[in-house]
Design an enzyme around this catalytic site. Structure first.
Site, mmCIF file in Angstrom:
data_model
loop_
_atom_site.group_PDB
_atom_site.id
_atom_site.type_symbol
_atom_site.label_atom_id
_atom_site.label_comp_id
_atom_site.label_asym_id
_atom_site.label_seq_id
_atom_site.Cartn_x
_atom_site.Cartn_y
_atom_site.Cartn_z
ATOM 1 N N THR A 172 -5.108 0.049 -4.222
ATOM 2 C CA THR A 172 -4.288 -0.021 -4.952
ATOM 3 C C THR A 172 -3.848 -1.633 -5.808
ATOM 4 O O THR A 172 -3.012 -2.283 -5.795
ATOM 5 C CB THR A 172 -3.400 0.074 -4.292
ATOM 6 N N GLN A 195 13.523 -5.020 -5.180
ATOM 7 C CA GLN A 195 12.680 -5.513 -6.388
ATOM 8 C C GLN A 195 12.773 -4.888 -8.108
ATOM 9 O O GLN A 195 12.550 -5.566 -8.740
ATOM 10 C CB GLN A 195 11.797 -6.471 -5.915
ATOM 11 N N GLY A 249 -6.140 -13.185 -0.507
ATOM 12 C CA GLY A 249 -6.276 -11.821 -0.768
ATOM 13 C C GLY A 249 -7.300 -11.755 -2.202
ATOM 14 O O GLY A 249 -7.922 -12.703 -2.837
ATOM 15 N N HIS A 256 3.094 -14.086 -6.175
ATOM 16 C CA HIS A 256 2.022 -14.034 -5.839
ATOM 17 C C HIS A 256 0.976 -13.311 -6.008
ATOM 18 O O HIS A 256 -0.262 -13.711 -6.043
ATOM 19 C CB HIS A 256 2.020 -14.335 -4.193
ATOM 20 N N VAL A 295 14.890 -7.738 -0.727
ATOM 21 C CA VAL A 295 15.885 -7.220 -2.051
ATOM 22 C C VAL A 295 15.090 -6.692 -2.852
ATOM 23 O O VAL A 295 13.590 -5.961 -2.540
ATOM 24 C CB VAL A 295 15.876 -8.384 -3.113
ATOM 25 N N ASP A 351 -6.096 5.840 1.608
ATOM 26 C CA ASP A 351 -6.252 4.420 0.512
ATOM 27 C C ASP A 351 -7.483 3.432 0.641
ATOM 28 O O ASP A 351 -8.356 3.398 1.680
ATOM 29 C CB ASP A 351 -5.128 2.940 1.809
ATOM 30 N N HIS A 355 0.695 -0.994 -0.427
ATOM 31 C CA HIS A 355 0.692 0.015 0.067
ATOM 32 C C HIS A 355 0.923 1.257 -0.038
ATOM 33 O O HIS A 355 0.888 2.247 -0.641
ATOM 34 C CB HIS A 355 -0.657 0.092 0.897
ATOM 35 N N ASN A 397 0.967 -4.116 -6.928
ATOM 36 C CA ASN A 397 2.405 -4.126 -7.402
ATOM 37 C C ASN A 397 3.529 -4.486 -8.500
ATOM 38 O O ASN A 397 4.235 -4.000 -8.919
ATOM 39 C CB ASN A 397 3.323 -3.378 -5.865
ATOM 40 N N SER A 398 3.989 -6.262 -7.398
ATOM 41 C CA SER A 398 4.614 -7.156 -8.406
ATOM 42 C C SER A 398 3.959 -6.876 -9.950
ATOM 43 O O SER A 398 4.875 -7.235 -10.643
ATOM 44 C CB SER A 398 4.683 -8.002 -7.701
HETATM 45 N N1 UDP Z 1 8.792 -5.964 -2.517
HETATM 46 C C1 UDP Z 1 9.953 -5.600 -2.558
HETATM 47 N N2 UDP Z 1 11.101 -6.780 -2.071
HETATM 48 C C2 UDP Z 1 11.195 -7.982 -1.617
HETATM 49 C C3 UDP Z 1 9.247 -7.787 -1.494
HETATM 50 C C4 UDP Z 1 8.701 -6.987 -1.786
HETATM 51 O O1 UDP Z 1 11.294 -4.686 -3.905
HETATM 52 O O2 UDP Z 1 11.742 -8.244 -0.981
HETATM 53 C C5 UDP Z 1 8.376 -4.891 -3.092
HETATM 54 C C6 UDP Z 1 7.752 -5.030 -4.559
HETATM 55 O O3 UDP Z 1 8.558 -4.046 -5.343
HETATM 56 C C7 UDP Z 1 6.462 -4.148 -4.485
HETATM 57 C C8 UDP Z 1 5.585 -4.428 -3.136
HETATM 58 O O4 UDP Z 1 7.413 -4.572 -2.243
HETATM 59 O O5 UDP Z 1 7.014 -3.211 -4.580
HETATM 60 C C9 UDP Z 1 5.450 -5.085 -2.690
HETATM 61 O O6 UDP Z 1 3.906 -4.765 -2.691
HETATM 62 P P1 UDP Z 1 3.453 -5.996 -3.735
HETATM 63 O O7 UDP Z 1 2.098 -5.401 -3.927
HETATM 64 O O8 UDP Z 1 3.725 -6.758 -5.269
HETATM 65 O O9 UDP Z 1 3.073 -7.307 -2.314
HETATM 66 P P2 UDP Z 1 1.939 -7.641 -0.978
HETATM 67 O O10 UDP Z 1 3.329 -7.707 -0.052
HETATM 68 O O11 UDP Z 1 1.577 -6.378 -0.716
HETATM 69 O O12 UDP Z 1 1.721 -8.955 -0.947
#
Ligand code: UDP
Ligand code: UDP
Length: 473
Positions: free
Chosen positions: A150, A351, A389, A366, A349, A127, A29, A370-371
């Site tokens: 989001t 990402q 979710g 998953h 990491v 949000d 978020h 955002n991914s």
């Molecule tokens: N992310 C990252 N490194 C990690 C894990 C997650 O940078 O090791 C970032 C990823 O790039 C994304 C956000 O955290 O922008 C996770 O949001 P997403 O909607 O993908 O999944 P959620 O974590 O909310 O299930």
């Protein structure tokens, strides 16, 4: 760049509108709100970002401090949360949903905060998980309220209509509809795609929050969403034609938000040595734990696939608690065996950086939205394995637009079924060798960048909203 922003601000005669943003908890978020804040600032909007304290994850506090030092023209404003009261009897609730609840219960504190800001606000953007407790506050201040959704538009259709469906008939009323949810105006949604807590008779936070927020969103002034027209035309069309819910404010796609390239934590040098497109990146986001049994099957699958991989392993939902030794988590000399083939890490990491690396050719994900949007931005094919979710709804979008493949039989994560290594290995080989999906992913990348580029649909949507805010000056 920051320099450019400062120049254009000081050259302007009249300051742009001042807008406050209120994200909810969790990186999924926070991240889109940070990207949105920067997009607004680039259009000369003055942005105040309200941050809620304490944050639940280390990732959020780290990211916020990096963000504010990288973007000093965005003003931080801290909201200290009240202690959580009466959040359900059992402690099986997801800690992130509990945090949403804490922010929701603290909403009354927003009133003095918002009215103290100077210059006066043109709008608050909230949000979706906070809609029902924040909208009454902005109404009492006669302040326009916008929602930033989001997740996908596909998920938004369920979010805003769920309260009309639930309770309208008993779950097993009619044989024909028993396995489907008829979202008004759209294709029926298989019940197996609905987040399980929504189907449960036991009261739970997700269900209460979606019902209350979904109902209240009709009273917001607009719903901004991190998606774009070309990939979710049907859902967006149905929402804006009043087919899903009558009287819904306009839903304005403004995504996908471009990455920010905030300061890099250590880069993963290992990637630089791998051939282009050879590496599968494996991550289930910032808040999804996997059972040790499933972790080991996944390890087996990756090893069997013969593909190179970079895997972020998580055993706990909240990063501060994720302390198991990697060697022990993986068991049986796994790390040694895969040396040279795969890299397994347990820490956060970057990402954005990983997924844009030329060595990365696939993403076992998953399907957090955002991914998905980062994969779209970079044209990286997804092997979808939704865990909980909104993720099956998102996986459906991924599959439909040709960005990736979804093996529906794998079900939700968390012990519904344990997916065997052999099968995982097979699908990993499929995604890494699939030319059709590669072409599809590259096309989505082009469309994504066009949408937010000059003249693109999402860029126009953003400018239009800002024009509305300017009128209030
Ligand atoms: N992310 C990252 N490194 C990690 C894990 C997650 O940078 O090791 C970032 C990823 O790039 C994304 C956000 O955290 O922008 C996770 O949001 P997403 O909607 O993908 O999944 P959620 O974590 O909310 O299930
Ligand atoms: N870390 C984390 N989540 C984040 C950022 C960092 O868990 O979002 C961890 C990271 O794995 C490392 C530590 O926090 O162990 C230090 O973070 P960083 O790499 O940002 O180093 P810094 O820039 O703070 O020195």
């Amino acid at each position: 760049s920051i320099f450019h922003l400062k120049m254009s601000n000081s050259q302007k005669q009249k300051p742009g509108p001042h807008v406050a943003l209120l994200p909810s908890s969790g990186m999924g978020h926070l991240t889109p709100f940070l990207r949105f804040a920067v997009s607004l600032a680039q259009e000369d909007v003055q942005v105040t970002l309200i941050t809620t304290h304490p944050t639940i994850s280390h990732a959020e506090s780290q990211t916020l401090s990096h963000f504010f030092s990288n973007f000093p023209h965005i003003t931080p404003k801290q909201l200290n949360l009240l202690p959580l009261k009466n959040a359900g009897s059992d402690n099986s609730e997801d800690p992130f949903y509990l945090k949403y609840e804490a922010i929701r219960q603290s909403s009354p504190l927003l009133k003095p905060l918002l009215s103290s800001l100077s210059p006066p606000l043109s709008a608050l953007v909230t949000d979706m998980s906070l809609a029902s407790t924040v909208i009454p506050v902005t109404q009492s201040l006669s302040l326009p309220n916008y929602i930033l959704f989001t997740s996908s538009a596909q998920m938004l259709t369920l979010f805003v209509s769920f309260h009309t469906i639930v309770g309208s008939k008993a779950p097993n009323d009619s044989d024909k509809t028993e396995d489907f949810f008829q979202t008004p105006g759209l294709q029926p949604i298989p019940k197996s795609w609905i987040p399980p807590p929504l189907l449960s008779d036991t009261p739970n936070l997700l269900k209460t929050q979606i019902i209350e927020n979904g109902k209240k969103m009709i009273q917001s002034d607009g719903i901004l969403i991190n998606t774009f027209q070309t990939i979710e035309q049907d859902s967006l069309g149905a929402l804006n034609d009043g087919k899903v819910v009558n009287g819904l404010p306009r839903v304005i796609p403004i995504g996908p938000f471009p990455p920010l390239h905030i300061e890099k934590s250590q880069s993963i040098a290992w990637l630089d040595d791998q051939p282009d497109g050879s590496v599968l990146y494996v991550s289930f986001g910032s808040r999804t734990a996997m059972s040790r049994e499933q972790i080991r099957e996944l390890g087996d699958g990756l090893e069997r696939s013969g593909c190179m991989f970079l895997w972020v392993v998580k055993e706990r939902k909240v990063d501060r608690e994720d302390e198991g030794e990697l060697g022990e988590v993986m068991g049986d000399g796994f790390i040694e065996r895969v040396k040279g083939k795969g890299l397994v890490v347990k820490n956060w990491v970057n990402q954005e950086e990983v997924i844009s690396h030329k060595a990365v050719g696939g993403f076992l994900s998953h399907c957090g939205w955002n991914s998905v949007s980062e994969a779209m931005w970079n044209g990286v094919p997804i092997l979808a394995w939704p865990q909980h979710g909104d993720q099956k709804m998102n996986a459906f979008v991924v599959d439909r637009i040709g960005l990736g493949l979804w093996v529906e039989e794998w079900g939700w994560g968390g012990g519904e079924v344990v997916v065997k290594g052999e099968e995982i290995g097979e699908k990993v080989r499929d995604i890494m060798g699939n030319e059709l999906v590669k072409v599809g992913a590259r096309q989505v990348r082009e469309e994504a960048r066009r949408a937010v580029g000059d003249g693109g649909g999402s860029k126009k949507g953003l400018i239009e909203v800002i024009e509305v805010w300017k009128k209030s000056l």
